[in-house]
Design a protein around this motif. Structure first.
Motif, PDB file in Angstrom:
ATOM      1  N   TRP A  47       0.813  -1.216   0.000  1.00 26.50           N
ATOM      2  CA  TRP A  47       0.000   0.000   0.000  1.00 26.50           C
ATOM      3  C   TRP A  47       0.844   1.262   0.000  1.00 26.50           C
ATOM      4  O   TRP A  47       0.462   2.261  -0.597  1.00 26.50           O
ATOM      5  N   ALA A  48       1.997   1.200   0.638  1.00 24.70           N
ATOM      6  CA  ALA A  48       2.834   2.400   0.748  1.00 24.70           C
ATOM      7  C   ALA A  48       3.788   2.560  -0.433  1.00 24.70           C
ATOM      8  O   ALA A  48       4.416   3.605  -0.579  1.00 24.70           O
ATOM      9  N   GLY A  49       3.920   1.522  -1.224  1.00 27.13           N
ATOM     10  CA  GLY A  49       4.891   1.567  -2.310  1.00 27.13           C
ATOM     11  C   GLY A  49       6.302   1.254  -1.857  1.00 27.13           C
ATOM     12  O   GLY A  49       7.253   1.417  -2.611  1.00 27.13           O
ATOM     13  N   SER A  50       6.448   0.792  -0.633  1.00 24.30           N
ATOM     14  CA  SER A  50       7.772   0.548  -0.058  1.00 24.30           C
ATOM     15  C   SER A  50       8.255  -0.875  -0.260  1.00 24.30           C
ATOM     16  O   SER A  50       9.418  -1.180   0.010  1.00 24.30           O
ATOM     17  N   SER A  51       7.378  -1.751  -0.724  1.00 21.29           N
ATOM     18  CA  SER A  51       7.758  -3.152  -0.908  1.00 21.29           C
ATOM     19  C   SER A  51       7.133  -3.682  -2.186  1.00 21.29           C
ATOM     20  O   SER A  51       5.953  -3.429  -2.470  1.00 21.29           O
ATOM     21  N   THR A  52       7.935  -4.404  -2.945  1.00 15.88           N
ATOM     22  CA  THR A  52       7.474  -4.985  -4.203  1.00 15.88           C
ATOM     23  C   THR A  52       7.974  -6.413  -4.329  1.00 15.88           C
ATOM     24  O   THR A  52       8.908  -6.823  -3.621  1.00 15.88           O
ATOM     25  N   PHE A  53       7.337  -7.133  -5.215  1.00 16.01           N
ATOM     26  CA  PHE A  53       7.779  -8.504  -5.493  1.00 16.01           C
ATOM     27  C   PHE A  53       7.435  -8.799  -6.939  1.00 16.01           C
ATOM     28  O   PHE A  53       6.409  -8.361  -7.441  1.00 16.01           O
ATOM     29  N   TYR A  54       8.322  -9.578  -7.588  1.00 12.19           N
ATOM     30  CA  TYR A  54       8.150  -9.866  -9.005  1.00 12.19           C
ATOM     31  C   TYR A  54       8.252 -11.362  -9.277  1.00 12.19           C
ATOM     32  O   TYR A  54       8.966 -12.080  -8.569  1.00 12.19           O
ATOM     33  N   SER A  55       7.589 -11.787 -10.334  1.00 15.40           N
ATOM     34  CA  SER A  55       7.787 -13.155 -10.771  1.00 15.40           C
ATOM     35  C   SER A  55       9.184 -13.256 -11.372  1.00 15.40           C
ATOM     36  O   SER A  55       9.759 -12.268 -11.837  1.00 15.40           O
ATOM     37  N   ASP A  56       9.729 -14.440 -11.376  1.00 16.56           N
ATOM     38  CA  ASP A  56      11.074 -14.644 -11.911  1.00 16.56           C
ATOM     39  C   ASP A  56      11.146 -14.258 -13.386  1.00 16.56           C
ATOM     40  O   ASP A  56      12.184 -13.801 -13.859  1.00 16.56           O
ATOM     41  N   SER A  57      10.054 -14.429 -14.100  1.00 19.77           N
ATOM     42  CA  SER A  57      10.067 -14.187 -15.537  1.00 19.77           C
ATOM     43  C   SER A  57      10.178 -12.696 -15.895  1.00 19.77           C
ATOM     44  O   SER A  57      10.568 -12.373 -17.021  1.00 19.77           O
ATOM     45  N   VAL A  58       9.855 -11.816 -14.957  1.00 23.00           N
ATOM     46  CA  VAL A  58       9.914 -10.380 -15.268  1.00 23.00           C
ATOM     47  C   VAL A  58      10.904  -9.626 -14.386  1.00 23.00           C
ATOM     48  O   VAL A  58      11.157  -8.439 -14.615  1.00 23.00           O
ATOM     49  N   LYS A  59      11.456 -10.297 -13.404  1.00 22.78           N
ATOM     50  CA  LYS A  59      12.371  -9.636 -12.474  1.00 22.78           C
ATOM     51  C   LYS A  59      13.545  -9.036 -13.234  1.00 22.78           C
ATOM     52  O   LYS A  59      14.135  -9.687 -14.091  1.00 22.78           O
ATOM     53  N   GLY A  60      13.844  -7.785 -12.925  1.00 23.81           N
ATOM     54  CA  GLY A  60      14.936  -7.107 -13.598  1.00 23.81           C
ATOM     55  C   GLY A  60      14.523  -6.378 -14.862  1.00 23.81           C
ATOM     56  O   GLY A  60      15.293  -5.577 -15.403  1.00 23.81           O
ATOM     57  N   ARG A  61      13.306  -6.649 -15.352  1.00 16.70           N
ATOM     58  CA  ARG A  61      12.817  -5.989 -16.568  1.00 16.70           C
ATOM     59  C   ARG A  61      11.609  -5.105 -16.288  1.00 16.70           C
ATOM     60  O   ARG A  61      11.434  -4.084 -16.935  1.00 16.70           O
ATOM     61  N   PHE A  62      10.773  -5.507 -15.356  1.00 16.70           N
ATOM     62  CA  PHE A  62       9.550  -4.765 -15.034  1.00 16.70           C
ATOM     63  C   PHE A  62       9.725  -4.058 -13.697  1.00 16.70           C
ATOM     64  O   PHE A  62      10.407  -4.551 -12.791  1.00 16.70           O
ATOM     65  N   ILE A  63       9.068  -2.907 -13.588  1.00 15.38           N
ATOM     66  CA  ILE A  63       9.090  -2.152 -12.336  1.00 15.38           C
ATOM     67  C   ILE A  63       7.658  -1.721 -12.017  1.00 15.38           C
ATOM     68  O   ILE A  63       6.995  -1.081 -12.836  1.00 15.38           O
ATOM     69  N   VAL A  64       7.217  -2.072 -10.811  1.00 14.65           N
ATOM     70  CA  VAL A  64       5.893  -1.653 -10.367  1.00 14.65           C
ATOM     71  C   VAL A  64       6.054  -0.486  -9.398  1.00 14.65           C
ATOM     72  O   VAL A  64       6.961  -0.476  -8.558  1.00 14.65           O
ATOM     73  N   SER A  65       5.185   0.500  -9.543  1.00 11.98           N
ATOM     74  CA  SER A  65       5.233   1.674  -8.675  1.00 11.98           C
ATOM     75  C   SER A  65       3.811   2.192  -8.494  1.00 11.98           C
ATOM     76  O   SER A  65       2.883   1.741  -9.175  1.00 11.98           O
ATOM     77  N   ARG A  66       3.665   3.112  -7.582  1.00 13.66           N
ATOM     78  CA  ARG A  66       2.328   3.664  -7.367  1.00 13.66           C
ATOM     79  C   ARG A  66       2.424   5.120  -6.949  1.00 13.66           C
ATOM     80  O   ARG A  66       3.418   5.544  -6.349  1.00 13.66           O
ATOM     81  N   ASP A  67       1.371   5.847  -7.273  1.00 11.99           N
ATOM     82  CA  ASP A  67       1.216   7.229  -6.861  1.00 11.99           C
ATOM     83  C   ASP A  67      -0.147   7.309  -6.189  1.00 11.99           C
ATOM     84  O   ASP A  67      -1.180   7.428  -6.858  1.00 11.99           O
ATOM     85  N   ASN A  68      -0.160   7.217  -4.885  1.00 14.49           N
ATOM     86  CA  ASN A  68      -1.431   7.192  -4.164  1.00 14.49           C
ATOM     87  C   ASN A  68      -2.184   8.512  -4.277  1.00 14.49           C
ATOM     88  O   ASN A  68      -3.406   8.538  -4.178  1.00 14.49           O
ATOM     89  N   ALA A  69      -1.462   9.587  -4.486  1.00 13.47           N
ATOM     90  CA  ALA A  69      -2.137  10.876  -4.670  1.00 13.47           C
ATOM     91  C   ALA A  69      -2.969  10.875  -5.955  1.00 13.47           C
ATOM     92  O   ALA A  69      -3.978  11.573  -6.044  1.00 13.47           O
ATOM     93  N   LYS A  70      -2.540  10.075  -6.920  1.00  9.46           N
ATOM     94  CA  LYS A  70      -3.271   9.971  -8.185  1.00  9.46           C
ATOM     95  C   LYS A  70      -4.106   8.699  -8.259  1.00  9.46           C
ATOM     96  O   LYS A  70      -4.718   8.428  -9.286  1.00  9.46           O
ATOM     97  N   ASN A  71      -4.095   7.925  -7.174  1.00  7.83           N
ATOM     98  CA  ASN A  71      -4.851   6.669  -7.161  1.00  7.83           C
ATOM     99  C   ASN A  71      -4.476   5.781  -8.343  1.00  7.83           C
ATOM    100  O   ASN A  71      -5.343   5.142  -8.955  1.00  7.83           O
ATOM    101  N   THR A  72      -3.202   5.703  -8.634  1.00  9.00           N
ATOM    102  CA  THR A  72      -2.746   4.984  -9.824  1.00  9.00           C
ATOM    103  C   THR A  72      -1.526   4.138  -9.496  1.00  9.00           C
ATOM    104  O   THR A  72      -0.637   4.565  -8.760  1.00  9.00           O
ATOM    105  N   VAL A  73      -1.509   2.939 -10.047  1.00 12.39           N
ATOM    106  CA  VAL A  73      -0.368   2.045  -9.974  1.00 12.39           C
ATOM    107  C   VAL A  73       0.145   1.839 -11.399  1.00 12.39           C
ATOM    108  O   VAL A  73      -0.640   1.746 -12.340  1.00 12.39           O
ATOM    109  N   TYR A  74       1.454   1.755 -11.520  1.00 15.56           N
ATOM    110  CA  TYR A  74       2.079   1.632 -12.830  1.00 15.56           C
ATOM    111  C   TYR A  74       2.870   0.334 -12.930  1.00 15.56           C
ATOM    112  O   TYR A  74       3.363  -0.192 -11.931  1.00 15.56           O
ATOM    113  N   LEU A  75       2.995  -0.150 -14.149  1.00 11.34           N
ATOM    114  CA  LEU A  75       3.878  -1.271 -14.431  1.00 11.34           C
ATOM    115  C   LEU A  75       4.727  -0.874 -15.626  1.00 11.34           C
ATOM    116  O   LEU A  75       4.242  -0.842 -16.761  1.00 11.34           O
TER     117      LEU A  75
END
Length: 122
Positions: free
Chosen positions: A53-81
């Motif tokens: 919820w805070a954007g302070s912790s993430t986890f990725y599947s092995d198939s995308v680790k190192g290539r994909f980045i997940v983030s969020r902007d709670n002020a905009k109510n939006t999560v990005y990949l």
């Protein structure tokens, strides 16, 4: 009740990048984890990434680790990949879901978006 809408999918060449967005409406989802899943033809829905919820912790599947980045902007109510170095095998419909993250790949999606299609050409 929160509603989720994914956007940003499309056609890209292998090696390219796309950024998916998951926008929430109806209420804030700033107190919930948000996960991304993908569904390719003939396969089951697979976990891709999750962010707390805070954007302070993430986890990725092995198939995308190192290539994909997940983030969020709670002020905009939006999560990005952010998807980089895309491969043809990344082609799928990508869904975001909000719910409880139990750790690792274990998430229960209580609310789902309608999905956005990503096609990676070789």
């Amino acid at each position: 009740q929160v509603q989720l809408e994914e956007s940003g999918g499309g056609l890209v060449q292998a090696g390219g990048s796309l950024r998916l967005s998951c926008a929430a409406s109806g209420t804030t989802f700033s107190s919930s984890a948000v996960a991304w899943f993908r569904l390719a033809p003939g396969t089951e829905r697979l976990f891709v990434a999750v962010i707390n919820w805070a954007g302070s912790s993430t986890f990725y599947s092995d198939s995308v680790k190192g290539r994909f980045i997940v983030s969020r902007d709670n002020a905009k109510n939006t999560v990005y990949l952010q998807m980089n170095s895309l491969k043809p095998e990344d082609s799928a419909v990508y869904y975001c879901a909000t719910g409880t993250w139990y750790g690792g790949t274990k998430c229960d999606g209580k609310v789902w978006g309608q999905g956005t299609r990503v096609t990676v050409s070789s």
